[in-house]
Design an enzyme around this catalytic site. Structure first.
Site, PDB file in Angstrom:
ATOM      1  CB  CYS A   1      -0.957  -0.037   1.180  1.00  0.00           C
ATOM      2  SG  CYS A   1      -2.297   1.169   1.041  1.00  0.00           S
TER       3      CYS A   1
ATOM      4  CG  HIS B   1      -3.429  -3.347   3.698  1.00  0.00           C
ATOM      5  ND1 HIS B   1      -2.218  -3.006   4.253  1.00  0.00           N
ATOM      6  CD2 HIS B   1      -3.990  -2.197   3.235  1.00  0.00           C
ATOM      7  CE1 HIS B   1      -2.045  -1.698   4.148  1.00  0.00           C
ATOM      8  NE2 HIS B   1      -3.102  -1.177   3.527  1.00  0.00           N
TER       9      HIS B   1
END
Length: 660
Positions: free
Chosen positions: A329, A426
Site C-alpha cells: 500500500c 493488505h
C-alpha cells in the site's frame, strides 16, 4: 413487545497499554464458547491499524475481537476511528467512511456530532446480541478529556455497564493507578466499577498481598484476578507486529517502522513463520533476508524520514544485492519514483525509485475487500505466480508503471521488477496459500490463539463472577459531574481490638495483621504458662499464627519487644496480661510506666501496632481489692491506647464494631 436490550460488560484501563484490547478479545471468546452471542464495541479508537469490514473500515482491534466472538465484523462495533496523520491532526472515519469535514473540525467541537452515532451504534448492537463487551480508551481518569468523552464513562453511564478496570502491573505503580483512576470518577461512575484486574504480572502472585485486600477495603471493589505476562501471537494494537511471541526460526524479516506506519497487525503470521521484527536503524537491514515497507498513513512524512534517517539508502542497498523487497500500500508508493499530490491530500514526495511507478494522490479513498491473481513473477516471488489471493484495500491514490516495472495483478493492484514487489493489497501474509508458497507451511492461525487466551483468562480470573456481573440487572447511573478525589487512604498506625473472653478479638487482630503485613509480621506474646491449662491455650494461639511470623515472648517489657521486632507490622496479644504481669510485679506505678513506655516506643518506631485487650469493666464489681485495682488499671490502659489509636474495634460474638 420490544426485545430487552443486551447488558454491557465494559473493560476500561487505568492507563493506555494496560491490556484492554487483549482482555476484551479473551472475554469475547470465553463467552462465545459458552454459547453467548456476543459483540465487541469501542466507541472511538485512535489507530492507524484498520481492517475493511461490512460498511467500511474499522479498527483492527475490534475486527479481531469480532472474530474471537464468532461475529461478523462491522463498523458499528467501532463507529468512530481516528487515524493520526500528524502530531495534532487525525483523519476521522465515521461508520467506516472518511469524513473530511469532521477531520477539519476541532476536537472540542466534535462530540455533538459523534455522540449520537456512538449511542445509536451501541443501541443497535444491544438489540441484536445477547451481550456487548465494550472497550474504553486511555483512562477514564483523564479529567482533562471528560467534557468531550464519548468512549469511557459516557458509554458506561449510557448502558449502565458493569466495568472492569485493568492495570498493567509490569510497568509498576498498578495499585496507585487503580486507586487514582477510581478516585477521580464521579460517585455514580464509581458504582459502575465492579472489579479490578492486574495484567502482565511476572512472578509469584502471592507476593501482592495485602494490596488487593486493602484496595477492596478502600474502594469496595474486588480484584478479580492477576493475569500473567502472556506470550501470544495475536496482533496487538499498541505493539501490533507480533504480539509478544517472536519466531526463532525461518528467514529474518525486517519491517521498516517509519512514522505513521499502518496496518502492521497484518504481519502477525510472521511471528510463527519467520524471525520478524520492526526496525528503525539502517544497520538492522544488514542481515535481513526480506525487507518490508508496510502501509503508511502519511506517505510524504514517511518518505522524508526514509531520506533523513539513512533507511532509504539501506533499503536500496538491500534490493541491489538481489534480496527480496516488498512494499504494501503506502509502502508500494514509497518504492516508486514519485508521489504527485495536485489536490493537497498528503503532500508530494520522492520515492526510492526501486519500482518505476508514478503515484497520483486522490481525495477519494479506496476502501474495499479485493481478490486478485498474480501474473508472472521472478526470483523469491516466483512461487506466487498464478496464485489467487484475497485481502483489502485502504488507500488514497493510484499508481502507473513504466520502464521495466510490470503490472503483475490486474487493476493496478501489484507491480514488480525483479525481486522488488509492490502490492496495494493488505493481508497478503494472512492468506494460507501465500504462507505455504513462501514459507513451506501455513501458520496455525488465530483460532488457536483465541482459545489459548480464553483458557488463560479462565485459569487466572474469576470468570464466573465476571459472568454474573455481566448478566446482572443494571440501570444507567446518575450523570453526576466531576468530583474532587477523596484523601488517599492512610495505613493505620495503631489499632485496638477490645472484647470479652472468646469473643474473637484475637482472630480479628490476626486477620488484620495478615492483610497489612502478609508474612512479614512480628507477634509479641505477653502470656506466661503458669499451669498446664494456660500452656495449652498458648500452644493453641501459636498454631493459629502463620509459621513465617516472628514471635517474641515478652510478658512485661512490651516497649523493648516492639523496638526489637523485625517487621513493620506488630501484634501485641494481649494488653490484658501485660497489665496483670506489671501489676503483680510492681503495682500501679509499674503498670502506668509500662503502658506509657509502650506508647512512646510505638511513636518512635514508625511501625503499625495492633493491640488486643479485654473489656472487663462491664460486669459486676469485683469482691477483692486487688481485682478491683486490676479492673480499674486495665480500664485506664485501654483508654490510654484508644486515645492514641487510629481505630478502636469492639468484637462481640465474632462481629466487629468500629467505635467512632
Amino acid at each position: 413487545m420490544a426485545r430487552r436490550l443486551a447488558l454491557v460488560l465494559m473493560v476500561q484501563g487505568a492507563t493506555s497499554g494496560a491490556g484492554k484490547s487483549l482482555l476484551v478479545t479473551g472475554l469475547a471468546r470465553w463467552f462465545a464458547r459458552r454459547g453467548v452471542r456476543v459483540a465487541p464495541f469501542k466507541a472511538q479508537n485512535m489507530s492507524n491499524h484498520a481492517r475493511v469490514a461490512a460498511g467500511g473500515e474499522m479498527g483492527s482491534a475490534q475486527y479481531l475481537q469480532a472474530l474471537a466472538a464468532g461475529a461478523e465484523p462491522e463498523v458499528r462495533m467501532n463507529p468512530v476511528l481516528l487515524k493520526p496523520e500528524a502530531e495534532t491532526r487525525s483523519q476521522v472515519v465515521v461508520l467506516g467512511r472518511y469524513d473530511p469535514e469532521l477531520s477539519r473540525t476541532p476536537w472540542t467541537e466534535r462530540k455533538p456530532r459523534l455522540w449520537p452515532v456512538v449511542r445509536e451504534s451501541l443501541r443497535a448492537l444491544r438489540a441484536e446480541y445477547e451481550l456487548v463487551i465494550a472497550e474504553g480508551a486511555g483512562s477514564p481518569g483523564e479529567v482533562n478529556l471528560r467534557a468531550g468523552d464519548i468512549v469511557n464513562m459516557a458509554v458506561a453511564r449510557e448502558a449502565g455497564a458493569a466495568v472492569l478496570l485493568v492495570a498493567d502491573i509490569d510497568r509498576g505503580g498498578a495499585f496507585a493507578h487503580l486507586w487514582g483512576t477510581w478516585s477521580l470518577l464521579a460517585p455514580g461512575e464509581r458504582a459502575l466499577v465492579r472489579g479490578f484486574v492486574l495484567n502482565k504480572f511476572r512472578g509469584d502472585a502471592g507476593l501482592l498481598a495485602p494490596a488487593p485486600d486493602l484496595l477492596e477495603r478502600w474502594t469496595g471493589v474486588p480484584t478479580l484476578g492477576v493475569l500473567p505476562y502472556l506470550r501470544h501471537r495475536l496482533p496487538d494494537e499498541d505493539a501490533p507486529l507480533l504480539g509478544t511471541a517472536a519466531g526463532d526460526a525461518g528467514p529474518r524479516v525486517a519491517i521498516v517502522a517509519y512514522p505513521y506506519a499502518s496496518n502492521l497487525d497484518e504481519f502477525w503470521p510472521l511471528a510463527e513463520l519467520a524471525r520478524a521484527e520492526l526496525v528503525r536503524e539502517p544497520a538492522a537491514l544488514a542481515d535481513a533476508d526480506l525487507v518490508i515497507l508496510p502501509g503508511s498513513k502519511h506517505v510524504a512524512a514517511s518518505a522524508a524520514w526514509l531520506a533523513s534517517s539513512g533507511m532509504g539508502r539501506a533499503v536500496k542497498e538491500h534490493a541491489a544485492s538481489g534480496k527480496p523487497t516488498l512494499g504494501v500500500c503506502g509502502g508500494l508508493q514509497l518504492l516508486g519514483r514519485e508521489v504527485q499530490d495536485p489536490e493537497g491530500v498528503e503532500g508530494a514526495a520522492r520515492g526510492l525509485g526501486l519500482l518505476e511507478l508514478a503515484t497520483t494522490m486522490d481525495p477519494s479513498k479506496t476502501v474495499r475487500r479485493t481478490r486478485g491473481r498474480f501474473g508472472a513473477l521472478e526470483g523469491y516471488w516466483a512461487p506466487l505466480a498464478g496464485l489467487e489471493v484475497g485481502g483489502y484495500e485502504i488507500h488514497h491514490g493510484h499508481s502507473r508503471a513504466g520502464g521495466a516495472t510490470r503490472e503483475v495483478m490486474a487493476g493496478g493492484l501489484a507491480f514488480a521488477r525483479g525481486n522488488v514487489l509492490g502490492v496495494y493489497l493488505h493481508g497478503l501474509f494472512e492468506d494460507p496459500a501465500v504462507q505455504r508458497a513462501l514459507f513451506g507451511r501455513a501458520a496455525a492461525g488465530l483460532e488457536r490463539e483465541f482459545d489459548r487466551l480464553a483458557d488463560a483468562l479462565e485459569e487466572h480470573l474469576d470468570v464466573e463472577r465476571i459472568e454474573r456481573m455481566a448478566f446482572s440487572q443494571g440501570e444507567p447511573a446518575g450523570r453526576g459531574g466531576a468530583v474532587a478525589p477523596p484523601d488517599p487512604p492512610r495505613l493505620p498506625r495503631l489499632v485496638l481490638y477490645l472484647g470479652g473472653a472468646r469473643a474473637g478479638k484475637s482472630a480479628a487482630a490476626l486477620a488484620r495483621a495478615r492483610a497489612l503485613g502478609g508474612e512479614a509480621v512480628s507477634f509479641v506474646a505477653t502470656a506466661e504458662a503458669g499451669d498446664e491449662e494456660m500452656a495449652r491455650r498458648i500452644a493453641a494461639h501459636r498454631d493459629e499464627r502463620p509459621v513465617a511470623w516472628e514471635t517474641i515472648e515478652e510478658p512485661r517489657d512490651a516497649a523493648a519487644a516492639l523496638a526489637r521486632a523485625r517487621h513493620d507490622v506488630v501484634v501485641l496479644d494481649c494488653l490484658t496480661l501485660l497489665v496483670s504481669n506489671l501489676l503483680l510485679d510492681g503495682g500501679e506505678a509499674a503498670v502506668r510506666e509500662g503502658v506509657q513506655a509502650l506508647l512512646g516506643a510505638w511513636r518512635r518506631s514508625g511501625k503499625t501496632l495492633i493491640v488486643v485487650s479485654n473489656e472487663v469493666g462491664m460486669g459486676i464489681v469485683p469482691a477483692g481489692a486487688l481485682a478491683r485495682e486490676y479492673r480499674d488499671l486495665l480500664g485506664w490502659a485501654n483508654r490510654a491506647v484508644a486515645a492514641a489509636a487510629d481505630e478502636v474495634r469492639l468484637v462481640v460474638a465474632g462481629r466487629e464494631l468500629l467505635l467512632e
